[in-house]
Write an enzyme that holds these catalytic residues in place. Structure first.
Site, PDB file in Angstrom:
ATOM      1  N   SER A   1     -79.002 -57.370 -44.014  1.00  0.00           N
ATOM      2  CA  SER A   1     -78.509 -58.161 -42.876  1.00  0.00           C
ATOM      3  C   SER A   1     -78.187 -57.289 -41.658  1.00  0.00           C
ATOM      4  O   SER A   1     -78.395 -57.725 -40.522  1.00  0.00           O
ATOM      5  CB  SER A   1     -77.295 -59.006 -43.285  1.00  0.00           C
ATOM      6  OG  SER A   1     -76.237 -58.172 -43.666  1.00  0.00           O
ATOM      7  N   SER A   2     -77.742 -56.048 -41.860  1.00  0.00           N
ATOM      8  CA  SER A   2     -77.420 -55.197 -40.702  1.00  0.00           C
ATOM      9  C   SER A   2     -78.677 -54.847 -39.910  1.00  0.00           C
ATOM     10  O   SER A   2     -78.676 -54.887 -38.678  1.00  0.00           O
ATOM     11  CB  SER A   2     -76.761 -53.897 -41.148  1.00  0.00           C
ATOM     12  OG  SER A   2     -75.623 -54.168 -41.886  1.00  0.00           O
TER      13      SER A   2
ATOM     14  N   ASP B   1     -84.849 -50.707 -44.292  1.00  0.00           N
ATOM     15  CA  ASP B   1     -84.412 -52.047 -43.873  1.00  0.00           C
ATOM     16  C   ASP B   1     -84.944 -52.436 -42.491  1.00  0.00           C
ATOM     17  O   ASP B   1     -85.514 -53.524 -42.331  1.00  0.00           O
ATOM     18  CB  ASP B   1     -82.883 -52.147 -43.863  1.00  0.00           C
ATOM     19  CG  ASP B   1     -82.296 -52.239 -45.263  1.00  0.00           C
ATOM     20  OD1 ASP B   1     -82.976 -51.798 -46.209  1.00  0.00           O
ATOM     21  OD2 ASP B   1     -81.177 -52.732 -45.409  1.00  0.00           O
TER      22      ASP B   1
HETATM   23  O1  PMV Z   1     -78.227 -51.728 -50.887  1.00  0.00           O
HETATM   24  P1  PMV Z   1     -79.252 -51.815 -49.799  1.00  0.00           P
HETATM   25  O2  PMV Z   1     -79.990 -53.107 -49.781  1.00  0.00           O
HETATM   26  O3  PMV Z   1     -78.707 -51.412 -48.459  1.00  0.00           O
HETATM   27  O4  PMV Z   1     -80.426 -50.754 -50.150  1.00  0.00           O
HETATM   28  C1  PMV Z   1     -80.205 -49.388 -50.286  1.00  0.00           C
HETATM   29  C2  PMV Z   1     -81.495 -48.699 -50.624  1.00  0.00           C
HETATM   30  C3  PMV Z   1     -81.341 -47.226 -50.987  1.00  0.00           C
HETATM   31  O5  PMV Z   1     -82.647 -46.734 -51.288  1.00  0.00           O
HETATM   32  C4  PMV Z   1     -80.462 -47.046 -52.213  1.00  0.00           C
HETATM   33  C5  PMV Z   1     -80.746 -46.416 -49.847  1.00  0.00           C
HETATM   34  C6  PMV Z   1     -81.648 -46.280 -48.636  1.00  0.00           C
HETATM   35  O6  PMV Z   1     -81.119 -45.880 -47.580  1.00  0.00           O
HETATM   36  O7  PMV Z   1     -82.878 -46.503 -48.748  1.00  0.00           O
END
Ligand code: PMV
Length: 306
Positions: free
Chosen positions: A95-96, A139
């Site tokens: 979401s961020s 993300d």
């Molecule tokens: O928990 P989320 O959805 O923010 O995913 C983190 C994913 C990781 O690989 C654990 C960390 C990253 O920065 O990619």
């Protein structure tokens, strides 16, 4: 300012390769059909107004608006961004990053500018860092692309769209435990520093599973992709980023008929994804056990939810 100045961006799920992606290994992720819409209004800014309550002392949303406005050449003191979100916050659905990219798109529209994907990726990464320190950048890539892709971190990251022969039906099952991606990433970093050889060997094993899973997704072989989910989960548990409640949720999804299941994102009590020929039945069985679920179909450009 041009009107209507709106921007939309979707959330994400990581299909394979979370955590090892932080160490430069490839991961596969998909943009989600659900997301977040930002609309730019005149007002005393920089400010962000959200339909999800924000902590009153959280200065980061206003900083996001100020930085994004300055990047596209608007006066930050005269913009207010109003946000409507379909994404649950803090559940590992990105979401961020969706907030960062939707805000950037809305402000670009207000400035009469269109950013290309490379610019959105670069700026989206910078803006997401306001919320998350130094994440891998997967993300904002999902928010900017909206489809299934292979990701290798870097400056810039290598983002390759992954075409899948068919849509991938998934159940997202939400863990009930409070989770912290930062703590899971930090814990793995400590264990890696303590025994690099063991962890690098496990990272190599995950990389092989990611490549196998990507090939299965490309040809639409759900059974093989399900096995890759299961193998990735075994390795994530060996890396110490699963938890008893996540293991139980994975087991429940498998006994409900999933072809494979694994944690997604940070893990440690967070969300689980289950691949299923019949996701409605799997989701219904999980819900009967009190688990909150979401069904999504990702890949092949046909992202949809039910
Ligand atoms: O928990 P989320 O959805 O923010 O995913 C983190 C994913 C990781 O690989 C654990 C960390 C990253 O920065 O990619």
């Amino acid at each position: 300012m041009r009107r209507p100045a709106r921007g939309h961006a979707g959330g994400k799920i990581i299909l394979l390769g979370e955590h090892v992606v932080v160490y430069g290994r490839p991961a596969i992720a998909a943009g989600l059909p659900i997301g977040l819409e930002a609309v730019v209004e005149d007002g005393a800014g920089p400010a962000l107004v959200s339909d999800h309550p924000l902590p009153p002392d959280d200065a980061r949303p206003a900083r996001l608006v100020a930085e994004a406005a300055a990047i596209v050449g608007l006066d930050p003191s005269r913009v207010v961004v109003r946000v409507r979100s379909e994404l649950p916050a803090g559940r590992g659905l990105g979401s961020s990053a969706a907030l960062a990219v939707a805000t950037l798109r809305a402000l670009s529209a207000a400035a009469g500018r269109t950013l290309d994907t490379a610019e959105e990726l670069a700026v989206g990464r910078r803006l997401e860092a306001i919320f998350h320190g130094t994440p891998s950048g997967i993300d904002p890539a999902a928010a900017a692309l909206g489809t299934c892709f292979r990701f290798v971190r870097g400056d810039p990251p290598v983002v390759t769209p992954l075409r899948t022969a068919r849509a991938l039906p998934l159940v997202v099952a939400f863990g009930s435990q409070a989770r912290s991606t930062g703590a899971a990433v930090g814990g793995l970093r400590e264990r890696w520093e303590h025994d690099r050889a063991r962890h690098e060997a496990l990272f190599d094993d995950v990389t092989a599973v990611v490549e196998r899973g990507a090939a299965a997704a490309a040809v639409g072989d759900l059974a093989a992709l399900g096995r890759a989910f299961d193998d990735n989960q075994t390795l994530l548990a060996a890396l110490g980023v699963s938890s008893p409640s996540t293991d139980a949720l994975v087991a429940a999804a498998r006994s409900a008929g999933a072809l494979g299941a694994k944690l997604t994102g940070g893990g440690a009590g967070g969300a689980v994804i289950a691949l299923a020929d019949d996701p409605e039945t799997v989701a219904a069985m999980l819900r009967r056990g009190g688990v909150e679920t979401l069904i999504v179909r990702v890949g092949s450009g046909t992202e949809e939810r039910s």
